[in-house]
Design a protein around this motif. Sequence first.
Motif, mmCIF file in Angstrom:
data_model
loop_
_atom_site.group_PDB
_atom_site.id
_atom_site.type_symbol
_atom_site.label_atom_id
_atom_site.label_comp_id
_atom_site.label_asym_id
_atom_site.label_seq_id
_atom_site.Cartn_x
_atom_site.Cartn_y
_atom_site.Cartn_z
ATOM 1 N N PRO A 1 12.900 1.689 -3.013
ATOM 2 C CA PRO A 1 13.844 2.555 -3.746
ATOM 3 C C PRO A 1 13.539 4.043 -3.578
ATOM 4 C CG PRO A 1 13.183 0.704 -5.113
ATOM 5 C CD PRO A 1 12.302 0.678 -3.908
ATOM 6 N N LEU A 2 12.265 4.406 -3.601
ATOM 7 C CA LEU A 2 11.928 5.817 -3.449
ATOM 8 C C LEU A 2 12.289 6.310 -2.049
ATOM 9 C CD1 LEU A 2 10.605 8.101 -5.084
ATOM 10 C CD2 LEU A 2 8.440 7.520 -3.973
ATOM 11 N N TYR B 1 18.436 9.829 0.919
ATOM 12 C CA TYR B 1 19.798 10.264 0.617
ATOM 13 C C TYR B 1 19.802 11.596 -0.137
ATOM 14 C CZ TYR B 1 21.728 5.743 2.020
ATOM 15 O OH TYR B 1 22.118 4.637 2.737
ATOM 16 N N ALA B 2 18.874 11.726 -1.090
ATOM 17 C CA ALA B 2 18.848 12.949 -1.896
ATOM 18 C C ALA B 2 18.485 14.162 -1.054
ATOM 19 C CB ALA B 2 17.850 12.787 -3.049
ATOM 20 N N ALA B 3 17.621 13.980 -0.043
ATOM 21 C CA ALA B 3 17.235 15.102 0.815
ATOM 22 C C ALA B 3 18.422 15.663 1.581
ATOM 23 C CB ALA B 3 16.144 14.648 1.791
ATOM 24 N N ARG B 4 19.454 14.837 1.805
ATOM 25 C CA ARG B 4 20.652 15.302 2.499
ATOM 26 C C ARG B 4 21.690 15.869 1.536
ATOM 27 N NH1 ARG B 4 21.468 9.628 5.738
ATOM 28 N NH2 ARG B 4 19.449 9.600 6.851
ATOM 29 N N ARG B 5 21.436 15.771 0.249
ATOM 30 C CA ARG B 5 22.411 16.209 -0.751
ATOM 31 C C ARG B 5 21.750 17.116 -1.786
ATOM 32 N NH1 ARG B 5 23.418 11.312 1.162
ATOM 33 N NH2 ARG B 5 25.591 10.686 1.557
ATOM 34 N N LEU B 6 20.954 18.020 -1.324
ATOM 35 C CA LEU B 6 20.253 18.910 -2.244
ATOM 36 C C LEU B 6 21.213 19.780 -3.040
ATOM 37 C CD1 LEU B 6 17.243 20.048 -0.008
ATOM 38 C CD2 LEU B 6 17.296 18.257 -1.755
ATOM 39 N N GLU B 7 22.405 19.990 -2.507
ATOM 40 C CA GLU B 7 23.376 20.814 -3.234
ATOM 41 C C GLU B 7 23.841 20.147 -4.525
ATOM 42 O OE1 GLU B 7 25.602 17.996 -0.648
ATOM 43 O OE2 GLU B 7 23.892 19.351 -0.386
ATOM 44 N N GLN B 8 23.633 18.813 -4.643
ATOM 45 C CA GLN B 8 24.054 18.117 -5.863
ATOM 46 C C GLN B 8 23.230 18.536 -7.071
ATOM 47 O OE1 GLN B 8 24.243 13.874 -5.474
ATOM 48 N NE2 GLN B 8 25.897 13.922 -3.967
ATOM 49 N N PHE B 9 22.035 19.082 -6.836
ATOM 50 C CA PHE B 9 21.236 19.545 -7.971
ATOM 51 C C PHE B 9 21.954 20.657 -8.737
ATOM 52 C CE2 PHE B 9 17.790 17.546 -5.551
ATOM 53 C CZ PHE B 9 17.122 16.885 -6.576
ATOM 54 N N ARG C 1 32.020 2.331 -6.597
ATOM 55 C CA ARG C 1 32.988 2.791 -5.599
ATOM 56 C C ARG C 1 32.503 2.565 -4.176
ATOM 57 N NH1 ARG C 1 33.440 7.810 -5.233
ATOM 58 N NH2 ARG C 1 31.887 8.602 -6.698
ATOM 59 N N GLY C 2 31.327 1.934 -4.036
ATOM 60 C CA GLY C 2 30.808 1.621 -2.713
ATOM 61 C C GLY C 2 30.068 2.758 -2.046
ATOM 62 N N VAL C 3 29.698 3.793 -2.812
ATOM 63 C CA VAL C 3 28.964 4.932 -2.234
ATOM 64 C C VAL C 3 27.728 5.227 -3.102
ATOM 65 C CG1 VAL C 3 30.833 6.058 -0.976
ATOM 66 C CG2 VAL C 3 30.615 6.442 -3.435
ATOM 67 N N PRO C 4 26.763 4.292 -3.150
ATOM 68 C CA PRO C 4 25.578 4.537 -3.979
ATOM 69 C C PRO C 4 24.784 5.752 -3.532
ATOM 70 C CG PRO C 4 25.233 2.655 -2.524
ATOM 71 C CD PRO C 4 26.678 3.014 -2.431
ATOM 72 N N GLU C 5 24.956 6.165 -2.258
ATOM 73 C CA GLU C 5 24.210 7.333 -1.780
ATOM 74 C C GLU C 5 24.631 8.605 -2.502
ATOM 75 O OE1 GLU C 5 27.702 6.567 0.969
ATOM 76 O OE2 GLU C 5 26.090 5.397 0.039
ATOM 77 N N GLU C 6 25.867 8.638 -3.045
ATOM 78 C CA GLU C 6 26.317 9.817 -3.771
ATOM 79 C C GLU C 6 25.605 9.961 -5.118
ATOM 80 O OE1 GLU C 6 28.205 12.206 -2.658
ATOM 81 O OE2 GLU C 6 28.386 11.171 -0.736
ATOM 82 N N ALA D 1 19.611 9.071 -9.209
ATOM 83 C CA ALA D 1 18.642 7.978 -9.158
ATOM 84 C C ALA D 1 17.216 8.506 -9.065
ATOM 85 C CB ALA D 1 18.949 7.079 -7.960
ATOM 86 N N ILE D 2 17.001 9.545 -8.267
ATOM 87 C CA ILE D 2 15.665 10.142 -8.161
ATOM 88 C C ILE D 2 15.236 10.730 -9.501
ATOM 89 C CG2 ILE D 2 14.401 12.075 -7.146
ATOM 90 C CD1 ILE D 2 14.546 9.708 -5.323
#
Length: 571
Positions: free
Chosen positions: A329-330, A336-344, A535-540, A545-546
Motif C-alpha cells: 500500500p505504501l 501515485y501521490a508523487a505524481r499528484r503533488l498538486e493535490q496537496f 469511480r474506478g480511479v483510486p489513484e486520484e 490515502a497517504i
Amino acid sequence: MTALERNNDAIPDQAPRPAPLRVRRNRHPGAHLLALAVSACVLLPILSLAYVALSGTGEDWPHLARNVLPGSALTTLYLMAMVAAATSIIGVAGAWLVVGFDFPLRRTLSWALVLPLAVPTYLAAYAFGEFFHYTGPVQSLVRSIFGFQTIRDYWFPDIRTTPGAAFVLSSVLYPYVYLTTRVIFLMQGRNIADAARTLGAGPAKVFWRVLLPVARPAIVAGVALILMETVNDIGAAEYLGVRTLTFSIYATWLNRGSLEGGAQIALVMLMLVFALLGAEQWARRRQRFHTGRATHMQARPPRTRLRGRRAVAALLATGLPVLAGFGIPLFVFGQYAARRLEQFASPALGRAFLHSLATATATAIITVLLALFLINAVRLCRSRGITIAVRLASIGYALPGGILGLGLLFALARFDNTLDGFMRAELGFSTGLLLTGSAAAVVIACSIRFLALAESAIRSGMEKLPPNLDEAARSLGHTPARSATKVLLPLLKPAIFTAAVLVFVDTIKELSATILLRPFGFNTLATHVYENASRGVPEEGAVAAILIILTALVPVMLLSGALARDREATM
C-alpha cells in the motif's frame, strides 16, 4: 398458675430483637442515571434496527431469504473462514519466531510486524488491486521475463475474488493475532517451556505440545476481533466484488430502496457478530497467567540461534507479511501521490482533511470524557447495576459500522423529524435536520463505536495505580471529585493520551458509518478515497490515502516502540 409459670412471667424477655432493615441509599444517583443514558445510546441503534425490520409489511423478506441471504451468508462465512486460517498462521508463526529464535533483523521485524495495522482494509484492497492489475508491476514483470504478449498467453490469479479478498484482509489484520499471541509467549518465561526442554523436547515439540495449547485462548480472542473487522468491512468487499452481508445491506437499501430489507439483513448479521463476541469473551475467561518470579516479563525465554536456510526461512516468514500488508500500500499510493503533488493544495482535499480532523478530535474528546466518567462511576458506586451499564456501553465496538450507522440513521431521523414538527406547530419555524443534516451524526456513531476502546485503554492505566491511592486522598478530606481531578487524572495522563490517540486514528479510518451518516457535500479523507475508488480511479485518492496511513502510523509507532524495547534474556 404454677410457680414455674409465675417465675417465667417475671423474667423479662432477653432475646435480641432483629434490627430494622437498612435500605442502602444510592450515594451517587447522577452517576447511575448518566451511565444508564450512555448504555441506552449504545443500544439505540440495535433497538431502532429491530423496530424498522419488524414494523414493515415484510414483502421483501421472501425475496431476501430466497435470493440474497443464502449467497451473502455463505460468502461471508467462506471469507471469514479463510481470513481466520490465514491470520492465525501468520500471526502465531510470526510471534513464535521472534520470541523463540534469533535470526537476522529479528529485533526490527518484531515491531515491524505491527505496521500493517496502520493500513485500513479498503486502502489495502485498492492498493492490491492496482499492484496485481494487468498493467501493474507484478504482471508486467511476468510478461517481460517470459515474453508473454497478452493476458491470453498466461494465467494469473484474480485478486477480485473471495480468496483474493481473504488475502487482502489477512495481510493487514493478522497483527491482532500476532500481538495477543506474542504477549502470551513472552509471559511463559522459563517455566513451562524450559521444563519441556529439560525432558528432551525440541523447539517444534515445545511449540505444538506446550506453547500452542497455552496460547489458544489468546489466539481465539485475536481471531474474533479480526472476524468482527472482516464483517464490518464494506470498502474492500465492494471494490473486489465480494457480496458479503455488509455489501448486501447497502445494495438492498440503495439499489432496491428497501430500508426494511436492509434492516432485516443487518439483524441477521448482528446475530453473527454477537456469536463472535461471545467466542471472544469465552476465550478471555479461560485466559489466566501466573506471573511469579520465574515467569516475570523481564526474564525472557532463551532464543535458539538459526543459521543458513532456517534463518532465511524465518526471515521470509516474518518479512513477507510486513512487505505485503504495509509495503505494497505504501508503494502504490506513494507512487501515485508523487505524481499528484498538486493535490496537496486542492480545496476539496483540504476540506476533507479538516472534516476528518474535526470529526476525529470531537470523537476523541467525547469518548475520553465518557470513559473517565464511566470508570469513575464504577469506582465510586461499586454496584452491580452500574457495572452492567458500563459493560453494555462497551458493546459498541462489536457493532459493525454499517449496522451502527443504519440503526442510528433511523433513530436520529425520527428525532429530527419529531423536533421539527413540534417547533413548526408550536413556534412557527423549522429547525431542519439538526443531527442527520450535520456531522454530529458521524461523531455520535464513532463515539458509540469507539467508547469501548477509550474505556479499555484508560482502565488499563487505572489498574496499574495503587488501589488505595484514591482512598488516601479522600482520608485527607478531599471529595471524590477533587481526589479524582487532583490525584488520579495527573497519573492517568499517559493512558488518557493513548486512548485519545487510538480513538482519533480509528475515527480517521472509519468508512462504513461515515458513508451512511455524512450530510450532503461532507467528505472525509476516507470517503474521499472511497468515492474515487468507486469511480474506478483510486489513484486520484492517493494523496488522501497517504494522509490516512501517516496519521494511523502515530499509535502504531508508539506500540512498535514499546515492542522494540524488548530486552534480551538475562541469564
